[in-house]
Design a protein around this motif. Structure first.
Motif, PDB file in Angstrom:
ATOM      1  N   VAL A  45       0.833  -1.193   0.000  1.00 34.13           N
ATOM      2  CA  VAL A  45       0.000   0.000   0.000  1.00 34.13           C
ATOM      3  C   VAL A  45       0.869   1.244   0.000  1.00 34.13           C
ATOM      4  CG1 VAL A  45      -1.885  -1.145   1.193  1.00 34.13           C
ATOM      5  CG2 VAL A  45      -0.122   0.004   2.524  1.00 34.13           C
ATOM      6  N   SER A  46       0.238   2.379  -0.283  1.00 35.24           N
ATOM      7  CA  SER A  46       0.951   3.651  -0.338  1.00 35.24           C
ATOM      8  C   SER A  46       1.627   3.967   0.991  1.00 35.24           C
ATOM      9  CB  SER A  46      -0.039   4.766  -0.680  1.00 35.24           C
ATOM     10  OG  SER A  46       0.424   6.008  -0.243  1.00 35.24           O
ATOM     11  N   GLY A  47       2.829   4.518   0.913  1.00 35.96           N
ATOM     12  CA  GLY A  47       3.548   4.881   2.119  1.00 35.96           C
ATOM     13  C   GLY A  47       2.839   5.953   2.913  1.00 35.96           C
ATOM     14  N   PHE A  48       2.282   6.961   2.226  1.00 38.13           N
ATOM     15  CA  PHE A  48       1.571   8.026   2.932  1.00 38.13           C
ATOM     16  C   PHE A  48       0.330   7.468   3.612  1.00 38.13           C
ATOM     17  CE2 PHE A  48      -1.568  11.494   3.077  1.00 38.13           C
ATOM     18  CZ  PHE A  48      -0.866  12.382   3.868  1.00 38.13           C
ATOM     19  N   TYR A 110      -5.238  17.096   0.474  1.00 37.69           N
ATOM     20  CA  TYR A 110      -5.028  16.661   1.851  1.00 37.69           C
ATOM     21  C   TYR A 110      -5.186  17.811   2.834  1.00 37.69           C
ATOM     22  CZ  TYR A 110      -3.318  12.264  -0.034  1.00 37.69           C
ATOM     23  OH  TYR A 110      -3.223  11.066  -0.685  1.00 37.69           O
ATOM     24  N   LEU A 111      -4.737  18.980   2.447  1.00 36.85           N
ATOM     25  CA  LEU A 111      -4.892  20.155   3.309  1.00 36.85           C
ATOM     26  C   LEU A 111      -6.365  20.499   3.492  1.00 36.85           C
ATOM     27  CD1 LEU A 111      -2.007  22.463   2.023  1.00 36.85           C
ATOM     28  CD2 LEU A 111      -2.014  20.925   4.006  1.00 36.85           C
ATOM     29  N   LEU A 112      -7.140  20.390   2.416  1.00 40.43           N
ATOM     30  CA  LEU A 112      -8.566  20.692   2.499  1.00 40.43           C
ATOM     31  C   LEU A 112      -9.279  19.688   3.396  1.00 40.43           C
ATOM     32  CD1 LEU A 112     -10.913  22.427   1.517  1.00 40.43           C
ATOM     33  CD2 LEU A 112     -11.170  20.869  -0.427  1.00 40.43           C
ATOM     34  N   ILE A 113      -8.933  18.411   3.246  1.00 41.65           N
ATOM     35  CA  ILE A 113      -9.537  17.381   4.097  1.00 41.65           C
ATOM     36  C   ILE A 113      -9.215  17.647   5.564  1.00 41.65           C
ATOM     37  CG2 ILE A 113      -9.452  14.930   4.723  1.00 41.65           C
ATOM     38  CD1 ILE A 113      -8.927  14.340   1.748  1.00 41.65           C
ATOM     39  N   THR A 114      -7.954  17.938   5.848  1.00 43.27           N
ATOM     40  CA  THR A 114      -7.531  18.172   7.234  1.00 43.27           C
ATOM     41  C   THR A 114      -8.225  19.381   7.837  1.00 43.27           C
ATOM     42  OG1 THR A 114      -5.351  17.269   6.666  1.00 43.27           O
ATOM     43  CG2 THR A 114      -5.518  18.507   8.717  1.00 43.27           C
ATOM     44  N   LEU A 115      -8.407  20.414   7.038  1.00 47.67           N
ATOM     45  CA  LEU A 115      -9.036  21.636   7.532  1.00 47.67           C
ATOM     46  C   LEU A 115     -10.531  21.451   7.780  1.00 47.67           C
ATOM     47  CD1 LEU A 115      -8.171  24.543   8.175  1.00 47.67           C
ATOM     48  CD2 LEU A 115      -8.880  25.178   5.859  1.00 47.67           C
ATOM     49  N   CYS A 116     -11.169  20.619   6.969  1.00 51.95           N
ATOM     50  CA  CYS A 116     -12.630  20.469   7.049  1.00 51.95           C
ATOM     51  C   CYS A 116     -13.083  19.343   7.969  1.00 51.95           C
ATOM     52  CB  CYS A 116     -13.198  20.230   5.653  1.00 51.95           C
ATOM     53  SG  CYS A 116     -13.046  21.647   4.535  1.00 51.95           S
ATOM     54  N   VAL A 117     -12.198  18.411   8.286  1.00 52.88           N
ATOM     55  CA  VAL A 117     -12.632  17.221   9.019  1.00 52.88           C
ATOM     56  C   VAL A 117     -13.200  17.515  10.421  1.00 52.88           C
ATOM     57  CG1 VAL A 117     -10.405  16.647  10.095  1.00 52.88           C
ATOM     58  CG2 VAL A 117     -11.985  14.813   9.451  1.00 52.88           C
ATOM     59  N   LEU A 146     -10.479   7.403   5.538  1.00 49.97           N
ATOM     60  CA  LEU A 146      -9.337   6.555   5.200  1.00 49.97           C
ATOM     61  C   LEU A 146      -9.421   6.071   3.755  1.00 49.97           C
ATOM     62  CD1 LEU A 146      -8.669   4.247   8.298  1.00 49.97           C
ATOM     63  CD2 LEU A 146      -7.399   6.262   7.549  1.00 49.97           C
ATOM     64  N   LEU A 147     -10.615   5.684   3.332  1.00 45.16           N
ATOM     65  CA  LEU A 147     -10.795   5.230   1.949  1.00 45.16           C
ATOM     66  C   LEU A 147     -10.515   6.365   0.970  1.00 45.16           C
ATOM     67  CD1 LEU A 147     -14.035   3.051   2.256  1.00 45.16           C
ATOM     68  CD2 LEU A 147     -11.677   2.260   1.926  1.00 45.16           C
ATOM     69  N   LEU A 148     -10.875   7.587   1.357  1.00 45.31           N
ATOM     70  CA  LEU A 148     -10.604   8.742   0.500  1.00 45.31           C
ATOM     71  C   LEU A 148      -9.106   8.961   0.345  1.00 45.31           C
ATOM     72  CD1 LEU A 148     -11.520  11.187  -1.109  1.00 45.31           C
ATOM     73  CD2 LEU A 148     -11.737  12.454   1.054  1.00 45.31           C
ATOM     74  N   VAL A 149      -8.375   8.891   1.455  1.00 46.26           N
ATOM     75  CA  VAL A 149      -6.919   9.042   1.381  1.00 46.26           C
ATOM     76  C   VAL A 149      -6.314   7.931   0.528  1.00 46.26           C
ATOM     77  CG1 VAL A 149      -4.768   9.023   2.720  1.00 46.26           C
ATOM     78  CG2 VAL A 149      -6.768  10.233   3.591  1.00 46.26           C
ATOM     79  N   TYR A 150      -6.809   6.715   0.714  1.00 45.42           N
ATOM     80  CA  TYR A 150      -6.311   5.579  -0.068  1.00 45.42           C
ATOM     81  C   TYR A 150      -6.569   5.796  -1.559  1.00 45.42           C
ATOM     82  CZ  TYR A 150      -5.699   0.777  -1.686  1.00 45.42           C
ATOM     83  OH  TYR A 150      -5.280  -0.339  -2.368  1.00 45.42           O
ATOM     84  N   ALA A 151      -7.772   6.280  -1.885  1.00 46.16           N
ATOM     85  CA  ALA A 151      -8.116   6.522  -3.288  1.00 46.16           C
ATOM     86  C   ALA A 151      -7.243   7.616  -3.888  1.00 46.16           C
ATOM     87  CB  ALA A 151      -9.595   6.905  -3.400  1.00 46.16           C
TER      88      ALA A 151
END
Length: 335
Positions: A45-48, A110-117, A146-151
């Motif tokens: 899987v992706s490292g990030f 990723y910044l948008l997700i982190t800010l809105c979560v 998590l699925l969004l980050v994976y995608a």
């Protein structure tokens, strides 16, 4: 004099139980993560994504919070959520910036997700109390994230870390647990060994969290402290020390992406599944100091860090500002 001596001894015993419990939880969680990670590497899987899951999902905080909630200390549990979130944002990123100013190009998604979560948690908090229904919604919301980050990591246009960096993430987890550099060689121990380690670590987490919460309850009683303030400062500070390593060490090695994975993953976890699991156990009061201290400092730290990542650089001045914010956070908790 005898009564005073008895009180002093009781307080010392409570403090020792608290510290021993925290240490056992942290040690057990790190060994549990290592055992699971060794099995996950083969998935490629992706490292990030792995950094978000392994470094960001703060099991010790969740376990401590759940145990505190079961002990009718929901304010203490909530304090650990906000306290560790502010610690990761202000102290971990701040220290990294002061010691080793770094640059990083974080995908805007990723910044948008982190800010809105945090928005769902903030919206549900407006009622003044988080119910078990709110807890279920917040807990379940973590998995689509998590699925969004994976995608996103599967798309070349938004991929932040490549699969070859997985071993680096796991190596850092091992260093945080053992204080030594991991070996570059293959782990020849079988899957049964890692399963045994995971089971033993689970027992350690359970025993350690029970000790920590029992000790914290004694300290709160002895000094008349607020559970929310104690959880947000002392308890979260001690339990979050490995988060400092997992953010600073990647920056020192020239891999700020792993540090960003820790920050993003931690933020996603704290304001969804972590607080959600606590609310599932019992109602959580979101009024009072939660509105006047916890939310403002968390929101400010989050906005500042996201802005720094957006600009692409965290320098010494920015690091000092974040650390000053954390000092103000401690002061505000006890005013």
């Amino acid at each position: 004099m005898d009564d005073g001596y008895r009180v002093d001894v009781t307080t010392v015993v409570a403090a020792v139980l608290f510290l021993a419990g925290i240490a056992l939880v942290v040690w057990s969680v790190e060994h549990f993560v290592e055992a699971v990670a060794r099995s996950a590497v083969s998935l490629g899987v992706s490292g990030f994504f792995l950094a978000v899951v392994l470094a960001g999902v703060d099991l010790e905080n969740a376990i401590l919070g759940i145990t505190a909630a079961y002990g009718d200390l929901s304010s203490l549990a909530l304090g650990t959520v906000f306290g560790e979130a502010v610690f990761v944002l202000a102290v971990a990123v701040g220290v990294a910036g002061v010691l080793m100013p770094f640059e990083t190009r974080v995908p805007r998604s990723y910044l948008l997700i982190t800010l809105c979560v945090p928005i769902p948690m903030a919206a549900l908090s407006l009622a003044g109390t988080l119910t078990w229904i709110d807890g279920a919604l917040l807990t379940l919301s973590f998995f689509p994230l998590l699925l969004l980050v994976y995608a996103l990591e599967r798309r070349a246009s938004t991929r932040y870390m490549v699969a070859e960096e997985v071993e680096e993430v796991i190596g850092l987890e091992e260093e945080a647990a053992e204080g030594s550099t991991s070996s570059d060689g293959e782990d020849s121990r079988g899957s049964w060994y890692h399963l045994g380690v995971a089971i033993a670590a689970t027992v350690g987490m359970t025993v350690g969290s029970a000790l920590a919460v029992r000790g914290a309850e004694g300290v709160l009683t002895a000094f008349g402290l607020s559970g929310l303030a104690f959880g947000a400062t002392v308890m979260s500070f001690i339990a979050s020390l490995e988060e400092l390593f997992l953010t600073v060490e990647p920056v020192r090695q020239g891999r700020p992406e792993i540090a960003v994975g820790n920050v993003v993953g931690s933020t996603l976890f704290y304001v969804t599944a972590n607080v959600g699991l606590i609310a599932l156990i019992g109602p959580v009061d979101m009024g009072g100091a939660v509105l006047t201290v916890q939310w403002p400092f968390f929101a400010l730290a989050l906005v500042l860090v996201v802005a720094m990542f957006y600009r692409g650089r965290v320098g010494r001045l920015e690091g000092v500002a974040l650390l000053a914010l954390y000092v103000g956070y401690w002061i505000a908790n006890y005013l």
